[in-house]
Design an enzyme around this catalytic site. Sequence first.
Site, PDB file in Angstrom:
ATOM      1  CG  HIS A  35      -0.292   0.017   2.548  1.00  0.00           C
ATOM      2  ND1 HIS A  35       0.041  -1.137   3.196  1.00  0.00           N
ATOM      3  CD2 HIS A  35       0.097   1.028   3.363  1.00  0.00           C
ATOM      4  CE1 HIS A  35       0.608  -0.842   4.362  1.00  0.00           C
ATOM      5  NE2 HIS A  35       0.667   0.470   4.487  1.00  0.00           N
TER       6      HIS A  35
ATOM      7  CG  HIS B 257       3.867   4.592   5.375  1.00  0.00           C
ATOM      8  ND1 HIS B 257       2.979   5.111   6.286  1.00  0.00           N
ATOM      9  CD2 HIS B 257       3.410   3.343   5.108  1.00  0.00           C
ATOM     10  CE1 HIS B 257       2.043   4.219   6.563  1.00  0.00           C
ATOM     11  NE2 HIS B 257       2.273   3.130   5.854  1.00  0.00           N
TER      12      HIS B 257
ATOM     13  CD  GLU C 108       3.638  -0.374   7.152  1.00  0.00           C
ATOM     14  OE1 GLU C 108       2.988   0.295   6.318  1.00  0.00           O
ATOM     15  OE2 GLU C 108       3.127  -0.856   8.178  1.00  0.00           O
TER      16      GLU C 108
HETATM   17 CO    CO Z   1       1.245   1.320   6.261  1.00  0.00          CO
END
Ligand code: CO
Length: 141
Positions: A14, A86, A137
């Site tokens: 994502h 992020h 991430e």
């Molecule tokens: Co995330």
Amino acid sequence: MAQEGKAMLGPVNHIALAVPDLGEAVERYRGMLGASVSEPEALPEHGVRVAFVLLANTKVELLEPIGENSPIAAFLAKNPSGGMHHICYEVADIIAARDSLVAAGGRVLGDGRPKIGAHGKPVLFLHPKDFFGTLIELEQV
Ligand code: CO
């Protein structure tokens, strides 16, 4: 031909966008972009309310802070109209990924131990200064 390192990164899981008003963001994505967007849900243990823009190849998370200790509160204070927070890449083995990154001189945020992220899977965040200003991430899937 591109030079490749040791294969660590899988697909983009994502892309997370911090937004000051989640309801407005959901309506904008639906109304102006015709996007399919999930109903917002609160994740108080992660300090966010979230809705997912569902795409064929990945998802975009729209994040609104909850509470003073929200991990995105400081970001929104600096970027009041919102912005990209992020990008999350999938990895097969988060411990192996961390150890390889640290051996190469990279920095992991926090105590270096994976935490259970917003999707119930182990995650780590990598220092944005090591990656040209973008918070990364890693999520084990
Ligand atoms: Co995330």
